[in-house]
Write a protein that holds these residues in place. Structure first.
Motif, PDB file in Angstrom:
ATOM      1  N   GLY A  13       0.771  -1.245   0.000  1.00  0.00           N
ATOM      2  CA  GLY A  13       0.000   0.000   0.000  1.00  0.00           C
ATOM      3  C   GLY A  13       0.797   1.289   0.000  1.00  0.00           C
ATOM      4  O   GLY A  13       0.259   2.344   0.325  1.00  0.00           O
ATOM      5  N   ILE A  14       2.090   1.207  -0.385  1.00  0.00           N
ATOM      6  CA  ILE A  14       2.833   2.469  -0.530  1.00  0.00           C
ATOM      7  C   ILE A  14       2.551   3.025  -1.923  1.00  0.00           C
ATOM      8  O   ILE A  14       2.757   2.343  -2.930  1.00  0.00           O
ATOM      9  N   ALA A  15       2.058   4.262  -1.964  1.00  0.00           N
ATOM     10  CA  ALA A  15       1.830   4.931  -3.253  1.00  0.00           C
ATOM     11  C   ALA A  15       2.847   6.051  -3.446  1.00  0.00           C
ATOM     12  O   ALA A  15       3.377   6.254  -4.535  1.00  0.00           O
ATOM     13  N   SER A  19       1.880   8.394   1.847  1.00  0.00           N
ATOM     14  CA  SER A  19       1.163   7.171   2.247  1.00  0.00           C
ATOM     15  C   SER A  19       1.404   6.831   3.715  1.00  0.00           C
ATOM     16  O   SER A  19       2.546   6.946   4.212  1.00  0.00           O
ATOM     17  N   ALA A  21       1.482   3.909   4.755  1.00  0.00           N
ATOM     18  CA  ALA A  21       2.416   2.779   4.703  1.00  0.00           C
ATOM     19  C   ALA A  21       3.876   3.246   4.679  1.00  0.00           C
ATOM     20  O   ALA A  21       4.765   2.552   5.177  1.00  0.00           O
ATOM     21  N   VAL A  65      -4.172  -6.468  -5.514  1.00  0.00           N
ATOM     22  CA  VAL A  65      -4.725  -7.396  -4.512  1.00  0.00           C
ATOM     23  C   VAL A  65      -6.137  -7.889  -4.863  1.00  0.00           C
ATOM     24  O   VAL A  65      -6.702  -8.705  -4.147  1.00  0.00           O
ATOM     25  N   SER A  91      -2.170  -1.898   3.959  1.00  0.00           N
ATOM     26  CA  SER A  91      -2.522  -0.470   3.993  1.00  0.00           C
ATOM     27  C   SER A  91      -3.129  -0.101   2.638  1.00  0.00           C
ATOM     28  O   SER A  91      -2.666   0.814   1.957  1.00  0.00           O
ATOM     29  N   TYR A  94      -9.730   0.849  -1.671  1.00  0.00           N
ATOM     30  CA  TYR A  94     -10.188   1.497  -2.909  1.00  0.00           C
ATOM     31  C   TYR A  94     -11.712   1.460  -2.998  1.00  0.00           C
ATOM     32  O   TYR A  94     -12.342   0.445  -2.688  1.00  0.00           O
ATOM     33  N   TYR A 155     -18.152   9.230   3.373  1.00  0.00           N
ATOM     34  CA  TYR A 155     -17.307   8.031   3.463  1.00  0.00           C
ATOM     35  C   TYR A 155     -18.067   6.821   2.901  1.00  0.00           C
ATOM     36  O   TYR A 155     -17.464   5.879   2.390  1.00  0.00           O
ATOM     37  N   LYS A 162     -14.868  -0.822   5.615  1.00  0.00           N
ATOM     38  CA  LYS A 162     -13.987  -0.799   6.802  1.00  0.00           C
ATOM     39  C   LYS A 162     -14.614  -1.585   7.958  1.00  0.00           C
ATOM     40  O   LYS A 162     -13.903  -2.220   8.739  1.00  0.00           O
ATOM     41  N   ALA A 188      -6.951   5.019  12.053  1.00  0.00           N
ATOM     42  CA  ALA A 188      -6.221   6.291  12.001  1.00  0.00           C
ATOM     43  C   ALA A 188      -7.184   7.454  11.804  1.00  0.00           C
ATOM     44  O   ALA A 188      -8.200   7.328  11.117  1.00  0.00           O
ATOM     45  N   PRO A 190      -7.999  11.262  10.166  1.00  0.00           N
ATOM     46  CA  PRO A 190      -7.755  11.693   8.790  1.00  0.00           C
ATOM     47  C   PRO A 190      -6.352  12.241   8.568  1.00  0.00           C
ATOM     48  O   PRO A 190      -5.848  13.018   9.374  1.00  0.00           O
ATOM     49  N   ILE A 191      -5.746  11.807   7.475  1.00  0.00           N
ATOM     50  CA  ILE A 191      -4.397  12.238   7.089  1.00  0.00           C
ATOM     51  C   ILE A 191      -4.443  12.514   5.593  1.00  0.00           C
ATOM     52  O   ILE A 191      -5.029  11.742   4.839  1.00  0.00           O
ATOM     53  N   THR A 193      -3.637  12.142   2.208  1.00  0.00           N
ATOM     54  CA  THR A 193      -2.936  11.201   1.321  1.00  0.00           C
ATOM     55  C   THR A 193      -3.665  11.168  -0.018  1.00  0.00           C
ATOM     56  O   THR A 193      -4.731  11.753  -0.171  1.00  0.00           O
ATOM     57  N   SER A 195      -5.316   8.648  -1.410  1.00  0.00           N
ATOM     58  CA  SER A 195      -6.650   8.040  -1.266  1.00  0.00           C
ATOM     59  C   SER A 195      -7.622   9.010  -0.615  1.00  0.00           C
ATOM     60  O   SER A 195      -8.778   9.120  -1.029  1.00  0.00           O
TER      61      SER A 195
HETATM   62  P1  NAD Z   1      -2.620   5.857  -0.163  1.00  0.00           P
HETATM   63  O1  NAD Z   1      -3.348   6.265  -1.396  1.00  0.00           O
HETATM   64  O2  NAD Z   1      -1.259   6.351   0.007  1.00  0.00           O
HETATM   65  O3  NAD Z   1      -2.625   4.270  -0.008  1.00  0.00           O
HETATM   66  C1  NAD Z   1      -3.658   3.447  -0.493  1.00  0.00           C
HETATM   67  C2  NAD Z   1      -2.982   2.346  -1.239  1.00  0.00           C
HETATM   68  O4  NAD Z   1      -3.921   1.355  -1.690  1.00  0.00           O
HETATM   69  C3  NAD Z   1      -2.255   2.863  -2.492  1.00  0.00           C
HETATM   70  O5  NAD Z   1      -0.894   2.503  -2.416  1.00  0.00           O
HETATM   71  C4  NAD Z   1      -2.944   2.134  -3.622  1.00  0.00           C
HETATM   72  O6  NAD Z   1      -2.100   1.843  -4.720  1.00  0.00           O
HETATM   73  C5  NAD Z   1      -3.383   0.867  -2.904  1.00  0.00           C
HETATM   74  N1  NAD Z   1      -4.359   0.098  -3.680  1.00  0.00           N
HETATM   75  C6  NAD Z   1      -5.587   0.487  -4.103  1.00  0.00           C
HETATM   76  N2  NAD Z   1      -6.134  -0.507  -4.840  1.00  0.00           N
HETATM   77  C7  NAD Z   1      -5.228  -1.523  -4.880  1.00  0.00           C
HETATM   78  C8  NAD Z   1      -5.197  -2.815  -5.493  1.00  0.00           C
HETATM   79  N3  NAD Z   1      -6.232  -3.274  -6.230  1.00  0.00           N
HETATM   80  N4  NAD Z   1      -4.099  -3.595  -5.310  1.00  0.00           N
HETATM   81  C9  NAD Z   1      -3.059  -3.159  -4.567  1.00  0.00           C
HETATM   82  N5  NAD Z   1      -3.016  -1.950  -3.964  1.00  0.00           N
HETATM   83  C10 NAD Z   1      -4.099  -1.143  -4.135  1.00  0.00           C
HETATM   84  O7  NAD Z   1      -3.570   6.345   1.031  1.00  0.00           O
HETATM   85  P2  NAD Z   1      -3.506   6.069   2.608  1.00  0.00           P
HETATM   86  O8  NAD Z   1      -4.388   7.102   3.192  1.00  0.00           O
HETATM   87  O9  NAD Z   1      -2.107   5.934   3.045  1.00  0.00           O
HETATM   88  O10 NAD Z   1      -4.280   4.688   2.738  1.00  0.00           O
HETATM   89  C11 NAD Z   1      -3.722   3.542   3.362  1.00  0.00           C
HETATM   90  C12 NAD Z   1      -4.760   2.860   4.229  1.00  0.00           C
HETATM   91  O11 NAD Z   1      -5.072   3.707   5.335  1.00  0.00           O
HETATM   92  C13 NAD Z   1      -6.091   2.577   3.530  1.00  0.00           C
HETATM   93  O12 NAD Z   1      -6.604   1.345   3.989  1.00  0.00           O
HETATM   94  C14 NAD Z   1      -6.965   3.719   4.026  1.00  0.00           C
HETATM   95  O13 NAD Z   1      -8.341   3.438   3.956  1.00  0.00           O
HETATM   96  C15 NAD Z   1      -6.476   3.795   5.455  1.00  0.00           C
HETATM   97  N6  NAD Z   1      -6.812   5.007   6.196  1.00  0.00           N
HETATM   98  C16 NAD Z   1      -6.508   6.229   5.683  1.00  0.00           C
HETATM   99  C17 NAD Z   1      -6.835   7.365   6.414  1.00  0.00           C
HETATM  100  C18 NAD Z   1      -6.518   8.741   5.869  1.00  0.00           C
HETATM  101  O14 NAD Z   1      -7.131   9.711   6.323  1.00  0.00           O
HETATM  102  N7  NAD Z   1      -5.610   8.885   4.940  1.00  0.00           N
HETATM  103  C19 NAD Z   1      -7.466   7.255   7.659  1.00  0.00           C
HETATM  104  C20 NAD Z   1      -7.750   5.998   8.155  1.00  0.00           C
HETATM  105  C21 NAD Z   1      -7.418   4.867   7.411  1.00  0.00           C
END
Ligand code: NAD
Length: 262
Positions: A13-15, A19, A21, A65, A91, A94, A155, A162, A188, A190-191, A193, A195
């Motif tokens: 999940g590193i973009a 991220s 991750a 995935v 992490s 989508y 959301y 979730k 977590a 909100p951050i 990123t 997504s």
């Molecule tokens: P991010 O966009 O950096 O990471 C999301 C990742 O999911 C990306 O790397 C993306 O490529 C990957 N992804 C999506 N579809 C995919 C697939 N089919 N196969 C493989 N990888 C796939 O954003 P983030 O905010 O770092 O998100 C990471 C996790 O944290 C997610 O589960 C998100 O729901 C969760 N989260 C985020 C927040 C926030 O506010 N940013 C808060 C709570 C939870």
């Protein structure tokens, strides 16, 4: 203190550098872990490889995935590279952008299925392949959000996905305990990123929580990384099936007040 010395870690999940991750990866690297990255789509490679190089990560592989074949291929490569693994970070999430605006009632069948598949079922799919490689036990951590527990504007279907992910964490924890594999989730706050940018009104959400959180600020990727470190180290050897909030305390509020009225 090197809490993860000798531990082998696969991070999904590193973009990019924003991220969550990546926050986890940096923290785990500081604590001596040997890390591998998996990213979701080809366009991300040019962002992920330089980050990998920064912390000496050699294993960098693509894996969608939502594809069992892709997951099989990824774990075959991981086994060849690492032999065994100790920690898996999920992490990944989508939902189609149009599902994260407007009404939940308008959620499409396809959007619902896709959000559930990529954001929740994928944890089952990854853990099934990771478990045979966790020969000395292990720790698995996934990322969730408060929208699983309470209604958060826009959301929508991601909140439902979730909720499924959190329940999946508990069901997996119950079964994997026999192998000394612990499964936990971090909820977590909100951050900003990539997504998060897909959620309508996200900037307002950040400001809203910043003003009302008990800690009067939002959390960082690094803070999530440190809680993941706790969950994946021996410090949390007795903890499984848990959802830990790393949200500056937002989830304890029943009726958040504007800060100026306190
Ligand atoms: P991010 O966009 O950096 O990471 C999301 C990742 O999911 C990306 O790397 C993306 O490529 C990957 N992804 C999506 N579809 C995919 C697939 N089919 N196969 C493989 N990888 C796939 O954003 P983030 O905010 O770092 O998100 C990471 C996790 O944290 C997610 O589960 C998100 O729901 C969760 N989260 C985020 C927040 C926030 O506010 N940013 C808060 C709570 C939870």
């Amino acid at each position: 203190m090197n809490l993860l010395e000798g531990k082998k870690v696969l991070i999904f999940g590193i973009a990019n550098k924003r991220s969550i991750a990546w926050g986890i990866a940096k923290t785990f690297h500081e604590h001596g872990a040997e890390i591998g990255f998996s990213y979701g789509i080809p366009q991300l490679e040019r962002r992920v490889r330089p980050l990998a190089a920064q912390i000496g990560v050699e294993f960098v592989e693509i894996c969608d995935v939502s594809s069992d074949d892709a997951i099989d291929a990824l774990f075959a490569k991981a086994e060849a590279h690492f032999g065994q693994i100790d920690i898996l970070i999920h992490s990944v999430a989508y939902a189609p952008r149009e599902e994260l605006t407007g009404k939940f009632l308008d959620t499409s069948r396809e959007g619902f299925a896709q959000a559930m598949d990529i954001s929740a079922y994928s944890l089952v799919a990854l853990v099934r392949r990771a478990a045979p490689l966790m020969v000395d036990g292990g720790s698995i951590v996934c990322m969730t959000y408060y929208g699983a527990e309470k209604v958060v504007p826009h959301y929508n279907v991601m909140g439902v996905a979730k909720a499924a992910l959190e329940a999946t964490t508990r069901y997996l924890a119950a079964e994997m305990g026999e192998q000394n594999i612990r499964v936990n989730a971090i909820s977590a706050g909100p951050i900003k990123t990539l997504s998060a940018a897909g959620i309508a009104g996200f900037r307002k959400m950040l400001k809203y929580t910043e003003e009302r959180n008990p800690l009067r600020r939002n959390v960082s990727q690094e803070e999530v990384g440190r809680s993941a470190l706790y969950l994946c180290s021996d410090l949390a050897s007795g903890v499984t099936g848990e959802v830990i909030h790393v949200d500056a305390g937002y989830h304890i509020l029943g009726m958040p007040e504007p800060v100026e009225e306190l």
